[in-house]
Design a protein around this motif. Sequence first.
Motif, short mmCIF file in Angstrom:
data_model
loop_
_atom_site.label_atom_id
_atom_site.label_comp_id
_atom_site.label_asym_id
_atom_site.label_seq_id
_atom_site.Cartn_x
_atom_site.Cartn_y
_atom_site.Cartn_z
N UNK A 185 -35.43 106.91 -9.84
CA UNK A 185 -35.26 108.26 -10.38
C UNK A 185 -35.28 109.26 -9.23
N UNK A 186 -34.45 110.28 -9.36
CA UNK A 186 -34.38 111.30 -8.32
C UNK A 186 -34.39 112.69 -8.97
N UNK A 202 -30.49 107.65 -10.43
CA UNK A 202 -29.57 108.06 -9.35
C UNK A 202 -28.10 108.00 -9.78
N UNK A 203 -27.69 106.91 -10.49
CA UNK A 203 -26.27 106.79 -10.85
C UNK A 203 -25.81 107.96 -11.72
N UNK A 204 -26.74 108.50 -12.53
CA UNK A 204 -26.34 109.62 -13.39
C UNK A 204 -26.12 110.89 -12.58
N UNK A 205 -26.65 110.91 -11.36
CA UNK A 205 -26.47 112.10 -10.51
C UNK A 205 -25.26 111.93 -9.58
N UNK A 206 -25.11 110.73 -9.00
CA UNK A 206 -24.05 110.57 -7.98
C UNK A 206 -22.89 109.69 -8.46
N UNK A 265 -23.53 99.66 -1.06
CA UNK A 265 -23.64 99.08 -2.41
C UNK A 265 -22.27 99.02 -3.06
N UNK A 266 -21.97 97.85 -3.65
CA UNK A 266 -20.69 97.67 -4.35
C UNK A 266 -20.77 98.36 -5.72
N UNK A 267 -19.62 98.56 -6.37
CA UNK A 267 -19.66 99.22 -7.69
C UNK A 267 -20.41 98.40 -8.74
N UNK A 268 -20.64 97.08 -8.46
CA UNK A 268 -21.43 96.28 -9.41
C UNK A 268 -22.89 96.19 -8.96
N UNK A 269 -23.30 97.06 -8.07
CA UNK A 269 -24.70 97.24 -7.66
C UNK A 269 -25.24 96.16 -6.73
#
Length: 549
Positions: free
Chosen positions: A423-424, A434-438, A497-501
């Motif tokens: 979380x950020x 983080x993914x929801x922000x960037x 990091x790849x798009x599949x994390x």
Amino acid sequence: MGHEGSADGPAHDLAHDLADDQVDVAVIGCGPVGGVLATLLGRLGHRVVVIERHAVPYPLPRAVHFDHEIGRILQACGIGADLPDVSEAGHDYEWRNGAGQVLLRFGARPTGPSGWPDMNMFCQPALERLIEQAAADQPTVEIRRGWRLVGLDDGPDGATLTLEPDAGAAEHLRARYVIGCDGANSTVRDLVGTTVTDLGFFYDWLIVDVVLHEPRVFDPINLQICEPTRPTTAVSGGPGRRRWEFMRLPHESVEELDDVARAWQLLEPWDITPDDATLERHAVYRFQARWADRWRTGNVLLAGDAAHQMPPFAGQGMCSGLRDAANLAWKLDLVLTGRSPAELLDVYEVERSANVRAIIDFSMELGQVICVTDPAEAAERDARMAEGAASGEAGPPPPLPGVTAGIIRADDPLSGGLFVQGRVDDGRGSTALLDDVVGVGWRLVTVHPDLAGRLSADARDRLAGIGGRVVTVAEADDVDGTYSSWFAEHDVVAVLQRPDFHLFGSACQPGDAGALLDDLHRSLTSPTDSPDAANSPLSPLPAPDGGTR
Ligand SMILES: Cc1cc2nc3c(=O)[nH]c(=O)nc-3n(C[C@H](O)[C@H](O)[C@H](O)COP(=O)(O)OP(=O)(O)OC[C@H]3O[C@@H](n4cnc5c(N)ncnc54)[C@H](O)[C@@H]3O)c2cc1C
């Protein structure tokens, strides 16, 4: 939080040379795997048609568990905020013998490495509704229900599909790529003539789903009873639901077991009666361990149950299919936009089948523990396992193997592993994952304040060219310290990091990040030169008895 580079969504000109009547991707089957693949491709701007033979969604539950990584994949589909409505966190999974002695116990973290609970117990039809809506919300995705694929003619530039409606005349559809997400009895797999390896592991189980009239606490929430007179599973089926699974015994017929009165009789010792629960369904399923021998034939690929099936003791069948979708989506994106050659699609099978086979093995090992009906064999098992269980705390479920070969950097101990999500500070006075922000895509993630500024213009362009971004997580934004502690523990300053994390690789010094991006560029433009499994730094799965496999 600093992030720079291209915005999410199609980062490349998608006006590739397609005839007007040809879609980028035809996804066959609107189960969870087809739905997630269509959503991810749609979010990248590709033209997708999903063909589903059933006019209405399949209403009955099958899968009941997904793990933290799958939570993150579903978040990438835009449905993260809705997941608490259809799932509940499981906190433990215990295996007991008939006398109640604990043989094996997994604890579960409320927040696993991907930012989602380790164990999520859910109702599959409710999740499928969310996924299908997410796919339908993409302007470039069309879902055609009530149409069945009956023919497939593949050529150098794409395939022609023959589709039959519930009523009316057959139609043809042209697609650059066809993905068979059409389940265990895949028509696509048959049409391209792919054989299946069957490990001959099969057991029949009666699956019983109930909706409870009143909330009730079950402790442990997830339980396997390794009782030779009736191996039994009792787990959450999502909010307000419970799932029981009863193994068919050698002397029983399927017909005897698959009976509503028999289902209630088997539930009675669990204090579940028609007074306190509604029987949603009962059905006998055959659990099997099988995989397709080839996942790509020309422009046709397989994903999900069409490519592999496993017994559900590790709760990983659908999870594996959703990992296929997350893996395949970014590869199709790069190939469709001309940024990688079509050989990248061969790497999909290389990357995914090794992972799937390890999980099939693990699921079978769990099955071999539970499906014992011989009392002497069960007693020997109990003695062996109870000793191990008594000595240890319940740890989290064992980590699954990551990517062991393919688009990962050679000789990097972190490559192929699953990266964390924390979380950020979202910059608007609140916190968010983080993914929801960037957003999701290629991410060069760092906690080093100057790394982005030290990248050459060339390196930045290459990252931007695949829709990537540099993400700098400042200490003040890292609300739970997820990133500072991960980078300190692994002694690196940046990861790609790849798009599949999963991680392509890592950089120990800020000056190494450019070389990391160069290596990625080489891998994506010459994908078949990528490292083989022998370079894998990843540990094997622990065996159920606590050893390694
Ligand atoms: C009892 C049980 C328990 C399970 N528990 C778990 C668990 O806890 N966790 C987990 O991860 N997994 C679990 N699984 C496995 C999970 O349910 C499957 O792996 C998952 O549903 C597979 O998804 P899919 O999209 O690949 O295929 P499916 O869900 O089977 O979807 C395939 C779709 O393709 C359509 N289709 C087929 N042929 C055609 C055609 N010719 N034309 C058009 N459409 C077609 C079908 O109608 C269907 O909608 C369990 C399975 C069972 C049976």
